[in-house]
Structure formats: C-alpha cells, structure tokens
Write an enzyme that holds these catalytic residues in place. Structure first.
Site, PDB file in Angstrom:
ATOM      1  N   ARG A  91     125.693 -39.649  66.989  1.00  0.00           N
ATOM      2  CA  ARG A  91     126.163 -38.305  66.627  1.00  0.00           C
ATOM      3  C   ARG A  91     127.586 -38.063  67.096  1.00  0.00           C
ATOM      4  NH1 ARG A  91     120.789 -38.704  66.666  1.00  0.00           N
ATOM      5  NH2 ARG A  91     119.457 -37.180  65.602  1.00  0.00           N
ATOM      6  N   ARG A 140     112.310 -49.079  54.692  1.00  0.00           N
ATOM      7  CA  ARG A 140     111.929 -47.824  55.369  1.00  0.00           C
ATOM      8  C   ARG A 140     112.036 -46.631  54.418  1.00  0.00           C
ATOM      9  NH1 ARG A 140     114.364 -47.743  61.223  1.00  0.00           N
ATOM     10  NH2 ARG A 140     112.932 -45.978  61.386  1.00  0.00           N
ATOM     11  N   GLN A 145     115.678 -37.362  62.449  1.00  0.00           N
ATOM     12  CA  GLN A 145     116.553 -37.944  61.425  1.00  0.00           C
ATOM     13  C   GLN A 145     116.516 -37.098  60.160  1.00  0.00           C
ATOM     14  OE1 GLN A 145     115.583 -42.114  61.015  1.00  0.00           O
ATOM     15  NE2 GLN A 145     116.281 -42.577  63.088  1.00  0.00           N
ATOM     16  N   ASP A 154     109.609 -43.178  70.509  1.00  0.00           N
ATOM     17  CA  ASP A 154     110.135 -44.545  70.652  1.00  0.00           C
ATOM     18  C   ASP A 154     109.572 -45.255  71.889  1.00  0.00           C
ATOM     19  OD1 ASP A 154     111.612 -44.201  68.359  1.00  0.00           O
ATOM     20  OD2 ASP A 154     113.477 -43.709  69.397  1.00  0.00           O
ATOM     21  N   ARG A 186     104.699 -50.220  64.195  1.00  0.00           N
ATOM     22  CA  ARG A 186     104.509 -50.381  65.643  1.00  0.00           C
ATOM     23  C   ARG A 186     103.056 -50.197  66.080  1.00  0.00           C
ATOM     24  NH1 ARG A 186     110.213 -47.584  67.586  1.00  0.00           N
ATOM     25  NH2 ARG A 186     111.500 -49.433  67.159  1.00  0.00           N
TER      26      ARG A 186
HETATM   27  C1  S3P Z   1     116.230 -40.765  66.091  1.00  0.00           C
HETATM   28  C2  S3P Z   1     115.058 -40.148  65.730  1.00  0.00           C
HETATM   29  C3  S3P Z   1     113.751 -40.810  65.760  1.00  0.00           C
HETATM   30  C4  S3P Z   1     113.783 -42.072  66.605  1.00  0.00           C
HETATM   31  C5  S3P Z   1     114.974 -42.929  66.325  1.00  0.00           C
HETATM   32  C6  S3P Z   1     116.258 -42.149  66.584  1.00  0.00           C
HETATM   33  C7  S3P Z   1     117.497 -40.005  65.989  1.00  0.00           C
HETATM   34  O1  S3P Z   1     113.388 -41.152  64.442  1.00  0.00           O
HETATM   35  O2  S3P Z   1     112.607 -42.824  66.378  1.00  0.00           O
HETATM   36  O3  S3P Z   1     114.961 -44.076  67.146  1.00  0.00           O
HETATM   37  O4  S3P Z   1     118.501 -40.433  66.579  1.00  0.00           O
HETATM   38  O5  S3P Z   1     117.498 -38.974  65.332  1.00  0.00           O
HETATM   39  P1  S3P Z   1     112.621 -40.122  63.479  1.00  0.00           P
HETATM   40  O6  S3P Z   1     113.504 -38.967  63.288  1.00  0.00           O
HETATM   41  O7  S3P Z   1     112.416 -40.858  62.197  1.00  0.00           O
HETATM   42  O8  S3P Z   1     111.341 -39.807  64.172  1.00  0.00           O
END
Ligand code: S3P
Length: 441
Positions: free
Chosen positions: A27, A124, A171, A325, A356
């Site tokens: 970010r 994905r 995300q 995670d 996972r």
């Molecule tokens: C992340 C959000 C998570 C996480 C990833 C990093 C981020 O994913 O698993 O390692 O930086 O926004 P999801 O938003 O798909 O849960």
C-alpha cells in the site's frame, strides 16, 4: 530448491526482528504513487510480492528509488491522475494483493491495461473484484473467460456504489475503495467482519475522506468519498514488522520446550493480531512489551515463552479474517496441544496461494499427525507433550506460508526427524531471510 530440516533438541532463545509488513509495504507504493509529493518508506518488505508492485508502478511512469538492500524506498508520487499507460503487460508475479488492488486503480484510469501473474495467480478467483468494479462502471474482463488473470481493463469513469461483500477480504475491500477515490459520489463496502484495515488507515493519513462503522450485527461498513488529492506523508513511513512473519517464531517457541524469545517491532493492529488471541485461548504465555504507535499502526515487541499444557481450541467467526494467513502455522501448533483444535468459517483458505486446507491436512498426515479436512476448515488432533513429528516429504505447492509452517513443525521433531520441503525457496515471496533467522534462534 529443496531443503531438509531436522528437530532441534534445545530451546529457542534470543531476539529476532522480522521484515516489514507485506500488506503495508504494497500500500505504501500504491498510495505513494497516487500522492502529491515524495513518500519515504523504511522497513519495506523486500520480498518478491512487494517488488512486483514496484515494478508495475515503474511501468506506469512512477519514479521509485530502492536502497541496495531494497528495504528503503522513495516514491516520487504524481498525484491521483498521474499514472501513465503502461508500455507492456503488468506482471503481478505471485501477488494477489498487487493483482486485486491494482485492478481497482486501473479501472478508473483514462487508459487501457493488461494485468497477469504466475501460474498460481492465473488460478486465483478474480470475479470477487470484477463484479463490484463492474457495478461501479468498470470494464474489466478475464482474457481466458475463466474469471482469473490475465485481466484486460478498459479504464472508465466510475460511480460510487454500496457493495455488500460476501467475503471478509481486505483485497476485495481495498480494490473497491481505491476505485472509489476516483468514483463520483461515495463508495461503501460492507463486509461480514472487519478485515485488515491498513488501506483505510493509510488513506486517512494521506487526506482521504474515509470512515468505518461496525454495524449492530457485527458487519463492517467502510465509506470513502471521491478524492481529488492525496498528500505524501511529511514523516518517513516506517513499516512495522509483519505479524504474519513473526507468527513462525511465535509458533516455534510454543512447539519447542523451554523456549523464550522476543520478536521485536511487530505490527499488532487489532485487525491482524488474531493469532495472539487464538494462542492465548490455548493457554500460551505471550506478552506485549514496548507498545507504541508507528504512524497510524500499533507496534510492540512480542515475548513468547514455551507453555506447558497448551490445549486445543475452536477458531472461527470474526476472528478468521484477523488470522487468515496464520492458520497454517496455528494448525501446526495445534498438533502439539492437548485435544482437538477446530478451525471453521475459513473456506477462504482454499483460494490462497494454494488450497491451504487440503495442503495442510496432507502435510500434517505425512508427518504422522491426525487431521481432518472439513468444508470450511480442519480439525487437528493434538498430541500434547507426546508430539511425535515423523520424517517425510512435504509438497509446499510453492506456497511460502506452507514452507515456513512445516519448517517450524520440523523443529519439534527428534534428532532423527528429517522433513524435506520441496521448493523451499518459495519463502522469498514474503520472507527472503527466513531460514537464516530461524537458525539464529
Ligand atoms: C491481504 C489480504 C488477505 C491476505 C493476503 C494479504 C492484503 O487476503 O490473505 O495475504 O494485503 O490485503 P484476502 O483479502 O483475500 O483475504
């Protein structure tokens, strides 16, 4: 590269500092690029994922300087409308965060772009961002028509929406909020439970109008307004250590009797620190020292002492996004606890860098630990102090978190235990010096 790890027969002792937070590092580059002025970042994560983000923004005309060790970054921001049409396809490598957050930004540009990544990224799910972004007016399509990358994005004028997301995903949320900066009117995301909020904190610090409300039913509602200007931070942005990386040492100390370690300078933002809650509910002795704020993020040193009689627990609900995670390594620690640990409401684990749930259950069984795959999680049969880690070969599926998890579990084996990790070098995605740091303890 494969790697064989053996049991350690002595306690882990000492102090370790983990690399910078992956989410915050991504970010810092993205929002630094969209800000007016220069953003200086220290503690940047020099893992492959964050370097993919830098490479994408360089291709859009952003001047980014990297120190030799790649942990200090200077981003010469060009303002919210300053990106240029990339000269080539944007390669996001293995990084879901790059792919999804960047898609939000690209949807609102006045140019077209194409975005792809490695074999794992191309499998994905991207529908989760394509749907809300399309509702905002974006033209975004999956080139192979399978709702995965490569993605083709025709930048458009966007309008704000209220999007009720079926998943608690930072995300997805961040992709919509970043697009929302450009959209006409307000953009609101409602998520089933609050996911990591680094985007919201950073946007606020850079001058965006953004607010979060927890609804009476526990859902989180985040609203961002149209934004004409983000201003680079006056102070250096110090990225705290990544709790997702600290998790491996915290866990190792709970698996190896007599251990007593401190992980320094770790980000403990409450939307990320679920692992501490989960381990404490299992009886672990974890204390926070030297608590402080670093910019808009909470930071502390984490002291972990091996605890006798750790017991199984149930992990689910709103806690899941706070430790998503970390669930693989929590499952490994559960093997050394008394009784069953049940992980539920965690179907999201199936769409990470690997599935996972399946990969963890397989790996645990390979090393002689009873575990069961469920629809939305797993059950691990803890062996308590009698934990016996057998020798075996672990297919990491090139998933960095799987490799680090089994490296930690191997430590709980005996002198003759040999755990062979296939593609062990995949750890460089988030923690290039992991094996060296583990050895230092
Ligand atoms: C992340 C959000 C998570 C996480 C990833 C990093 C981020 O994913 O698993 O390692 O930086 O926004 P999801 O938003 O798909 O849960």
């Amino acid at each position: 590269m494969d790697k064989t790890l053996k049991g350690v027969l002595r306690p882990l002792k000492g102090t370790v500092k983990v690399p910078g937070d992956k989410s915050i590092s991504h970010r810092s580059v993205m929002l630094g690029a969209l800000s007016e002025g220069t953003t200086h970042v220290t503690g940047f994560l020099n893992g492959a994922d964050c370097l993919s983000t830098i490479s994408c923004f360089r291709k859009m005309g952003i001047d980014i300087e990297l120190s030799e060790d790649e942990t200090e970054v200077t981003i010469h921001g060009k303002g919210i409308r300053g990106l240029q049409k990339p000269s080539e396809i944007l390669d996001c490598g293995n990084s879901g965060t790059t792919t999804r957050l960047l898609s939000g930004i690209l949807s609102a540009q006045d140019f077209d772009s194409e975005l792809t990544g490695d074999e794992s990224i191309q499998k994905r799910p991207m529908k989760r961002i394509m749907k809300p972004l399309s509702e905002m007016g974006a033209e975004i399509s999956s080139i192979r028509g399978n709702d995965c990358a490569p993605l083709l994005i025709h930048g458009q004028k966007l309008h704000g929406i209220r999007y009720v997301s079926p998943v608690a995903s930072a995300q997805v949320k961040s992709a919509i909020l970043f697009a929302g900066l450009y959209a006409e009117g307000d953009t609101t995301v409602v998520e089933p439970a609050l996911s990591r909020d680094h985007s919201e904190r950073m946007l606020k610090a850079l001058g965006a109008d953004i607010s979060t409300r927890i609804l009476p039913d526990g859902r989180a509602e985040i609203t961002v307004s149209h934004c004409d200007k983000l201003s680079a931070p006056k102070e250096t942005l110090e990225v705290p250590g990544d709790i997702s990386s600290a998790a491996y040492f915290i866990s190792a100390a709970l698996l190896v009797p007599g251990s007593d370690i401190v992980v320094q300078n770790v980000g403990i933002n409450e939307t990320r620190a679920g692992i501490l809650t989960a381990y404490r509910s299992m009886g672990a002795d974890i204390t926070l020292e030297n608590r402080r704020m670093s910019g808009s993020e909470d930071v502390a040193d984490i002291r972990v002492r091996f605890t006798e009689g750790l017991h199984g627990t149930e992990i689910g609900g709103a806690l899941i996004p706070q430790l998503i995670d970390e669930l693989p390594v929590i499952a490994a620690v559960a093997a050394g606890a008394e009784g069953d640990t049940v992980i539920k409401d965690a179907a999201e684990l199936k769409v990470k860098e690997s599935n996972r749930i399946a990969v963890m259950v397989d790996g645990l069984k390979t090393l002689g630990i009873e575990a069961l795959e469920t629809e939305d999680g797993m059950v691990i049969k803890g062996q308590g102090r009698g934990l016996k880690v057998q020798s075996g070969e672990i297919d990491t599926h090139k998933d960095h978190r799987i490799a680090m998890t089994f490296a930690v579990l191997a430590l709980a084996g005996s002198e003759s235990t040999e755990v062979k990790l296939l593609d062990a070098d995949c750890i460089s995605i988030s923690y290039p010096g992991f094996y060296e740091d583990l050895a230092s303890l």
